[in-house]
Scaffold this motif. Structure first.
Motif, PDB file in Angstrom:
ATOM      1  N   ARG A 141      -2.101  -3.868 -13.923  1.00  0.00           N
ATOM      2  CA  ARG A 141      -0.665  -4.124 -14.022  1.00  0.00           C
ATOM      3  C   ARG A 141       0.108  -2.822 -13.802  1.00  0.00           C
ATOM      4  NH1 ARG A 141       2.468  -7.015 -19.015  1.00  0.00           N
ATOM      5  NH2 ARG A 141       4.546  -6.654 -18.226  1.00  0.00           N
ATOM      6  N   ILE A 142      -0.372  -1.757 -14.371  1.00  0.00           N
ATOM      7  CA  ILE A 142       0.273  -0.456 -14.149  1.00  0.00           C
ATOM      8  C   ILE A 142       0.196  -0.093 -12.669  1.00  0.00           C
ATOM      9  CG2 ILE A 142       0.138   2.019 -14.669  1.00  0.00           C
ATOM     10  CD1 ILE A 142      -0.915   1.200 -17.470  1.00  0.00           C
ATOM     11  N   VAL A 143      -0.954  -0.312 -12.072  1.00  0.00           N
ATOM     12  CA  VAL A 143      -1.109  -0.035 -10.641  1.00  0.00           C
ATOM     13  C   VAL A 143      -0.141  -0.897  -9.835  1.00  0.00           C
ATOM     14  CG1 VAL A 143      -2.695  -0.195  -8.671  1.00  0.00           C
ATOM     15  CG2 VAL A 143      -3.507   0.712 -10.857  1.00  0.00           C
ATOM     16  N   ALA A 144      -0.052  -2.178 -10.180  1.00  0.00           N
ATOM     17  CA  ALA A 144       0.859  -3.078  -9.456  1.00  0.00           C
ATOM     18  C   ALA A 144       2.307  -2.624  -9.620  1.00  0.00           C
ATOM     19  CB  ALA A 144       0.678  -4.509  -9.954  1.00  0.00           C
ATOM     20  N   ASN A 145       2.685  -2.217 -10.808  1.00  0.00           N
ATOM     21  CA  ASN A 145       4.051  -1.738 -11.024  1.00  0.00           C
ATOM     22  C   ASN A 145       4.327  -0.465 -10.234  1.00  0.00           C
ATOM     23  OD1 ASN A 145       4.735  -3.833 -12.718  1.00  0.00           O
ATOM     24  ND2 ASN A 145       4.234  -2.708 -14.585  1.00  0.00           N
ATOM     25  N   GLU A 146       3.365   0.432 -10.240  1.00  0.00           N
ATOM     26  CA  GLU A 146       3.539   1.667  -9.467  1.00  0.00           C
ATOM     27  C   GLU A 146       3.623   1.369  -7.970  1.00  0.00           C
ATOM     28  OE1 GLU A 146       4.078   4.889 -10.466  1.00  0.00           O
ATOM     29  OE2 GLU A 146       4.373   3.856 -12.360  1.00  0.00           O
ATOM     30  N   THR A 147       2.831   0.437  -7.529  1.00  0.00           N
ATOM     31  CA  THR A 147       2.876   0.052  -6.118  1.00  0.00           C
ATOM     32  C   THR A 147       4.223  -0.578  -5.783  1.00  0.00           C
ATOM     33  OG1 THR A 147       0.498  -0.315  -6.125  1.00  0.00           O
ATOM     34  CG2 THR A 147       1.739  -1.304  -4.324  1.00  0.00           C
ATOM     35  N   HIS A 148       4.691  -1.451  -6.657  1.00  0.00           N
ATOM     36  CA  HIS A 148       5.996  -2.084  -6.448  1.00  0.00           C
ATOM     37  C   HIS A 148       7.094  -1.026  -6.399  1.00  0.00           C
ATOM     38  CE1 HIS A 148       9.090  -5.118  -6.574  1.00  0.00           C
ATOM     39  NE2 HIS A 148       9.650  -4.480  -7.587  1.00  0.00           N
ATOM     40  N   ASN A 149       7.042  -0.076  -7.297  1.00  0.00           N
ATOM     41  CA  ASN A 149       8.035   1.005  -7.285  1.00  0.00           C
ATOM     42  C   ASN A 149       7.993   1.783  -5.975  1.00  0.00           C
ATOM     43  OD1 ASN A 149       8.827   0.299  -9.851  1.00  0.00           O
ATOM     44  ND2 ASN A 149       7.592   1.879 -10.858  1.00  0.00           N
ATOM     45  N   LEU A 150       6.783   2.045  -5.514  1.00  0.00           N
ATOM     46  CA  LEU A 150       6.631   2.777  -4.253  1.00  0.00           C
ATOM     47  C   LEU A 150       7.212   1.995  -3.086  1.00  0.00           C
ATOM     48  CD1 LEU A 150       5.290   5.102  -2.539  1.00  0.00           C
ATOM     49  CD2 LEU A 150       3.379   3.501  -2.299  1.00  0.00           C
ATOM     50  N   THR A 151       6.812   0.746  -2.965  1.00  0.00           N
ATOM     51  CA  THR A 151       7.261  -0.043  -1.812  1.00  0.00           C
ATOM     52  C   THR A 151       8.762  -0.292  -1.868  1.00  0.00           C
ATOM     53  OG1 THR A 151       6.654  -2.097  -2.922  1.00  0.00           O
ATOM     54  CG2 THR A 151       5.038  -1.136  -1.426  1.00  0.00           C
ATOM     55  N   ARG A 152       9.283  -0.480  -3.060  1.00  0.00           N
ATOM     56  CA  ARG A 152      10.723  -0.693  -3.197  1.00  0.00           C
ATOM     57  C   ARG A 152      11.477   0.578  -2.817  1.00  0.00           C
ATOM     58  NH1 ARG A 152      12.449  -2.193  -8.930  1.00  0.00           N
ATOM     59  NH2 ARG A 152      11.778  -0.066  -9.163  1.00  0.00           N
ATOM     60  N   SER A 153      10.998   1.704  -3.271  1.00  0.00           N
ATOM     61  CA  SER A 153      11.713   2.953  -3.002  1.00  0.00           C
ATOM     62  C   SER A 153      11.656   3.334  -1.529  1.00  0.00           C
ATOM     63  CB  SER A 153      11.173   4.078  -3.869  1.00  0.00           C
ATOM     64  OG  SER A 153       9.880   4.432  -3.459  1.00  0.00           O
ATOM     65  N   ARG A 154      10.616   3.053  -0.864  1.00  0.00           N
ATOM     66  CA  ARG A 154      10.552   3.438   0.542  1.00  0.00           C
ATOM     67  C   ARG A 154      11.102   2.354   1.451  1.00  0.00           C
ATOM     68  NH1 ARG A 154       4.067   3.357   1.464  1.00  0.00           N
ATOM     69  NH2 ARG A 154       3.870   1.116   1.354  1.00  0.00           N
ATOM     70  N   GLY A 155      11.289   1.142   0.895  1.00  0.00           N
ATOM     71  CA  GLY A 155      11.951   0.086   1.649  1.00  0.00           C
ATOM     72  C   GLY A 155      11.227  -0.326   2.908  1.00  0.00           C
ATOM     73  N   ARG A 156       9.905  -0.254   2.889  1.00  0.00           N
ATOM     74  CA  ARG A 156       9.155  -0.616   4.090  1.00  0.00           C
ATOM     75  C   ARG A 156       8.166  -1.718   3.751  1.00  0.00           C
ATOM     76  NH1 ARG A 156       6.638   4.817   5.550  1.00  0.00           N
ATOM     77  NH2 ARG A 156       6.745   5.024   3.310  1.00  0.00           N
ATOM     78  N   ARG A 157       8.662  -2.886   3.650  1.00  0.00           N
ATOM     79  CA  ARG A 157       7.818  -4.004   3.236  1.00  0.00           C
ATOM     80  C   ARG A 157       6.679  -4.263   4.206  1.00  0.00           C
ATOM     81  NH1 ARG A 157       8.980  -9.849   4.056  1.00  0.00           N
ATOM     82  NH2 ARG A 157       7.240 -10.798   3.029  1.00  0.00           N
ATOM     83  N   ASN A 158       6.856  -3.969   5.436  1.00  0.00           N
ATOM     84  CA  ASN A 158       5.851  -4.329   6.439  1.00  0.00           C
ATOM     85  C   ASN A 158       4.736  -3.305   6.582  1.00  0.00           C
ATOM     86  OD1 ASN A 158       7.131  -6.719   7.055  1.00  0.00           O
ATOM     87  ND2 ASN A 158       8.476  -5.725   8.524  1.00  0.00           N
ATOM     88  N   GLU A 159       4.632  -2.348   5.670  1.00  0.00           N
ATOM     89  CA  GLU A 159       3.590  -1.345   5.803  1.00  0.00           C
ATOM     90  C   GLU A 159       2.335  -1.663   5.004  1.00  0.00           C
ATOM     91  OE1 GLU A 159       5.921   2.491   7.319  1.00  0.00           O
ATOM     92  OE2 GLU A 159       4.888   2.595   5.420  1.00  0.00           O
ATOM     93  N   LEU A 160       2.194  -2.897   4.696  1.00  0.00           N
ATOM     94  CA  LEU A 160       0.969  -3.283   3.988  1.00  0.00           C
ATOM     95  C   LEU A 160      -0.220  -3.207   4.948  1.00  0.00           C
ATOM     96  CD1 LEU A 160      -0.547  -4.580   1.573  1.00  0.00           C
ATOM     97  CD2 LEU A 160      -0.051  -6.770   2.644  1.00  0.00           C
ATOM     98  N   ALA A 161      -1.255  -2.534   4.514  1.00  0.00           N
ATOM     99  CA  ALA A 161      -2.488  -2.496   5.296  1.00  0.00           C
ATOM    100  C   ALA A 161      -3.615  -2.946   4.378  1.00  0.00           C
ATOM    101  CB  ALA A 161      -2.740  -1.087   5.804  1.00  0.00           C
ATOM    102  N   LEU A 162      -4.346  -3.935   4.792  1.00  0.00           N
ATOM    103  CA  LEU A 162      -5.419  -4.478   3.972  1.00  0.00           C
ATOM    104  C   LEU A 162      -6.767  -3.926   4.399  1.00  0.00           C
ATOM    105  CD1 LEU A 162      -4.200  -8.149   4.031  1.00  0.00           C
ATOM    106  CD2 LEU A 162      -3.884  -6.488   2.227  1.00  0.00           C
ATOM    107  N   ARG A 163      -7.613  -3.742   3.445  1.00  0.00           N
ATOM    108  CA  ARG A 163      -8.971  -3.260   3.731  1.00  0.00           C
ATOM    109  C   ARG A 163      -9.955  -4.374   3.442  1.00  0.00           C
ATOM    110  NH1 ARG A 163     -10.407   2.206   1.069  1.00  0.00           N
ATOM    111  NH2 ARG A 163      -9.710   1.101  -0.746  1.00  0.00           N
ATOM    112  N   LEU A 164      -9.829  -5.378   4.227  1.00  0.00           N
ATOM    113  CA  LEU A 164     -10.706  -6.521   4.002  1.00  0.00           C
ATOM    114  C   LEU A 164     -12.178  -6.131   4.128  1.00  0.00           C
ATOM    115  CD1 LEU A 164     -10.984  -9.499   3.449  1.00  0.00           C
ATOM    116  CD2 LEU A 164     -10.881  -9.885   5.907  1.00  0.00           C
TER     117      LEU A 164
END
Length: 179
Positions: free
Chosen positions: A72-95
Protein backbone atom coordinates in the motif's frame (compact mmCIF):
# COMPACT_ATOMS: atom_id res chain seq x y z
CA UNK A 1 13.11 -15.13 10.91
CA UNK A 2 9.45 -14.47 10.02
CA UNK A 3 7.96 -11.03 9.37
CA UNK A 4 6.66 -10.60 12.93
CA UNK A 5 10.03 -11.35 14.48
CA UNK A 6 11.80 -9.10 11.97
CA UNK A 7 9.39 -6.26 12.78
CA UNK A 8 9.82 -6.74 16.52
CA UNK A 9 13.59 -6.77 16.22
CA UNK A 10 13.51 -3.74 13.90
CA UNK A 11 11.44 -1.84 16.44
CA UNK A 12 14.14 -2.68 19.00
CA UNK A 13 16.73 -1.06 16.73
CA UNK A 14 18.08 -4.12 14.93
CA UNK A 15 18.71 -2.78 11.43
CA UNK A 16 19.76 -6.21 10.18
CA UNK A 17 16.22 -7.40 10.90
CA UNK A 18 14.79 -4.60 8.77
CA UNK A 19 17.29 -5.48 6.05
CA UNK A 20 15.78 -8.97 6.06
CA UNK A 21 12.36 -7.46 5.38
CA UNK A 22 13.80 -5.29 2.62
CA UNK A 23 15.50 -8.28 1.04
CA UNK A 24 12.33 -10.37 1.30
CA UNK A 25 10.00 -7.81 -0.31
CA UNK A 26 12.24 -5.74 -2.60
CA UNK A 27 11.48 -7.64 -5.79
CA UNK A 28 7.73 -7.62 -5.17
CA UNK A 29 7.76 -3.95 -4.20
CA UNK A 30 9.76 -3.09 -7.30
CA UNK A 31 7.43 -5.08 -9.54
CA UNK A 32 4.42 -3.41 -7.91
CA UNK A 33 5.79 0.09 -8.41
CA UNK A 34 6.83 -0.67 -11.96
CA UNK A 35 3.51 -2.18 -12.95
CA UNK A 36 1.45 0.52 -11.28
CA UNK A 37 3.16 3.18 -13.34
CA UNK A 38 6.51 4.14 -11.84
CA UNK A 39 8.37 2.80 -14.87
CA UNK A 40 12.07 3.59 -14.76
CA UNK A 41 11.60 5.39 -11.46
CA UNK A 42 10.41 2.25 -9.68
CA UNK A 43 13.66 1.89 -7.76
CA UNK A 44 13.30 5.40 -6.33
CA UNK A 45 9.70 4.66 -5.37
CA UNK A 46 10.69 1.44 -3.64
CA UNK A 47 13.49 3.09 -1.70
CA UNK A 48 11.16 5.85 -0.54
CA UNK A 49 8.51 3.29 0.39
CA UNK A 50 10.95 1.29 2.52
CA UNK A 51 12.12 4.45 4.25
CA UNK A 52 8.52 5.47 4.98
CA UNK A 53 7.68 1.97 6.15
CA UNK A 54 10.62 2.03 8.54
CA UNK A 55 9.65 5.43 9.90
CA UNK A 56 6.08 4.29 10.49
CA UNK A 57 6.85 0.75 11.60
CA UNK A 58 5.75 1.56 15.15
CA UNK A 59 2.25 2.35 13.90
CA UNK A 60 1.99 -0.92 11.96
CA UNK A 61 -0.76 -3.16 13.36
CA UNK A 62 1.14 -6.30 14.30
CA UNK A 63 -1.83 -8.61 13.85
CA UNK A 64 -2.10 -7.59 10.17
CA UNK A 65 0.14 -9.03 7.44
CA UNK A 66 3.15 -6.90 6.53
CA UNK A 67 3.09 -7.47 2.77
CA UNK A 68 -0.20 -5.65 1.95
CA UNK A 69 0.76 -2.81 4.30
CA UNK A 70 4.10 -2.34 2.53
CA UNK A 71 2.54 -2.64 -0.93
CA UNK A 72 0.00 0.00 0.00
CA UNK A 73 2.86 2.36 0.78
CA UNK A 74 4.45 1.44 -2.54
CA UNK A 75 1.14 2.03 -4.34
CA UNK A 76 0.72 5.41 -2.66
CA UNK A 77 4.26 6.43 -3.54
CA UNK A 78 3.71 5.31 -7.11
CA UNK A 79 0.45 7.25 -7.29
CA UNK A 80 2.21 10.34 -5.96
CA UNK A 81 4.92 9.94 -8.56
CA UNK A 82 2.60 9.46 -11.50
CA UNK A 83 0.33 12.28 -10.38
CA UNK A 84 3.21 14.69 -9.93
CA UNK A 85 4.77 14.00 -13.28
CA UNK A 86 1.40 13.94 -15.04
CA UNK A 87 2.38 11.22 -17.47
CA UNK A 88 -0.24 8.57 -17.21
CA UNK A 89 0.87 6.79 -20.35
CA UNK A 90 4.35 5.94 -19.10
CA UNK A 91 3.38 2.67 -17.58
CA UNK A 92 5.75 -0.09 -18.60
CA UNK A 93 4.95 -3.63 -17.57
CA UNK A 94 7.47 -6.37 -16.99
CA UNK A 95 5.33 -9.28 -17.80
CA UNK A 96 8.32 -11.39 -18.60
CA UNK A 97 9.50 -11.08 -14.99
CA UNK A 98 6.10 -11.90 -13.53
CA UNK A 99 4.43 -14.28 -15.92
CA UNK A 100 5.17 -17.93 -16.04
CA UNK A 101 5.46 -18.04 -19.79
CA UNK A 102 7.13 -20.95 -21.44
CA UNK A 103 8.44 -20.17 -24.88
CA UNK A 104 7.57 -22.68 -27.54
CA UNK A 105 10.38 -24.69 -29.08
CA UNK A 106 9.81 -23.34 -32.57
CA UNK A 107 10.64 -19.79 -33.70
CA UNK A 108 7.19 -19.24 -35.21
CA UNK A 109 5.54 -20.17 -31.92
CA UNK A 110 7.90 -17.88 -30.02
CA UNK A 111 7.06 -15.00 -32.34
CA UNK A 112 3.34 -15.60 -31.92
CA UNK A 113 3.71 -15.77 -28.12
CA UNK A 114 5.69 -12.52 -28.08
CA UNK A 115 3.13 -10.81 -30.28
CA UNK A 116 0.25 -12.00 -28.09
CA UNK A 117 2.01 -10.83 -24.91
CA UNK A 118 2.69 -7.42 -26.46
CA UNK A 119 -0.94 -7.12 -27.52
CA UNK A 120 -2.13 -7.99 -24.00
CA UNK A 121 0.28 -5.52 -22.37
CA UNK A 122 -0.82 -2.76 -24.73
CA UNK A 123 -4.43 -3.52 -23.85
CA UNK A 124 -3.65 -3.40 -20.11
CA UNK A 125 -1.81 -0.09 -20.56
CA UNK A 126 -4.87 1.29 -22.35
CA UNK A 127 -7.23 0.58 -19.46
CA UNK A 128 -8.49 3.48 -17.34
CA UNK A 129 -6.20 3.96 -14.33
CA UNK A 130 -8.44 2.41 -11.67
CA UNK A 131 -9.20 -0.64 -13.78
CA UNK A 132 -5.53 -1.03 -14.68
CA UNK A 133 -4.50 -0.86 -11.04
CA UNK A 134 -7.07 -3.47 -10.05
CA UNK A 135 -6.15 -5.84 -12.89
CA UNK A 136 -2.42 -5.44 -12.26
CA UNK A 137 -2.76 -6.15 -8.54
CA UNK A 138 -5.12 -9.08 -8.96
CA UNK A 139 -3.59 -10.84 -11.95
CA UNK A 140 -0.04 -9.62 -12.50
CA UNK A 141 0.91 -9.39 -8.80
CA UNK A 142 -1.45 -12.23 -7.86
CA UNK A 143 -2.87 -10.46 -4.82
CA UNK A 144 -6.18 -11.50 -3.32
CA UNK A 145 -9.15 -9.13 -3.47
CA UNK A 146 -8.61 -8.27 0.19
CA UNK A 147 -4.89 -7.61 -0.36
CA UNK A 148 -5.68 -5.53 -3.44
CA UNK A 149 -8.18 -3.52 -1.41
CA UNK A 150 -5.52 -2.91 1.24
CA UNK A 151 -2.84 -2.02 -1.29
CA UNK A 152 -5.04 0.41 -3.21
CA UNK A 153 -6.95 1.62 -0.14
CA UNK A 154 -10.27 0.84 -1.78
CA UNK A 155 -13.30 -1.07 -0.51
CA UNK A 156 -13.36 -4.72 -1.65
CA UNK A 157 -16.48 -3.98 -3.69
CA UNK A 158 -14.61 -1.33 -5.64
CA UNK A 159 -11.81 -3.81 -6.31
CA UNK A 160 -14.34 -6.34 -7.58
CA UNK A 161 -16.16 -3.88 -9.84
CA UNK A 162 -12.96 -2.30 -11.18
CA UNK A 163 -11.47 -5.72 -11.86
CA UNK A 164 -14.69 -6.85 -13.56
CA UNK A 165 -14.82 -3.76 -15.77
CA UNK A 166 -11.13 -4.04 -16.61
CA UNK A 167 -11.41 -7.68 -17.59
CA UNK A 168 -14.48 -6.93 -19.70
CA UNK A 169 -12.53 -4.23 -21.55
CA UNK A 170 -9.62 -6.61 -22.03
CA UNK A 171 -11.97 -9.25 -23.45
CA UNK A 172 -13.28 -6.68 -25.92
CA UNK A 173 -9.75 -5.62 -26.84
CA UNK A 174 -8.07 -8.98 -27.21
CA UNK A 175 -11.17 -11.09 -27.90
CA UNK A 176 -10.70 -14.80 -27.65
CA UNK A 177 -7.02 -14.59 -28.41
CA UNK A 178 -6.14 -15.82 -24.91
CA UNK A 179 -9.01 -18.27 -24.42
Amino acid sequence: MDDDEAIARSLDGDLAAYEALVARYSALAHRTAYMLGAGDEAEDVVQEAFVKAFRHLASFRREAPFRPWLLRIVANETHNLTRSRGRRNELALRLGATADVTAPDDPEGAAVATDRRSHLLAAVRGLPERERQAVVCRYFLQLSEAETAQVLDWPVGTVKSSTHRGLARLREEVGNEFA
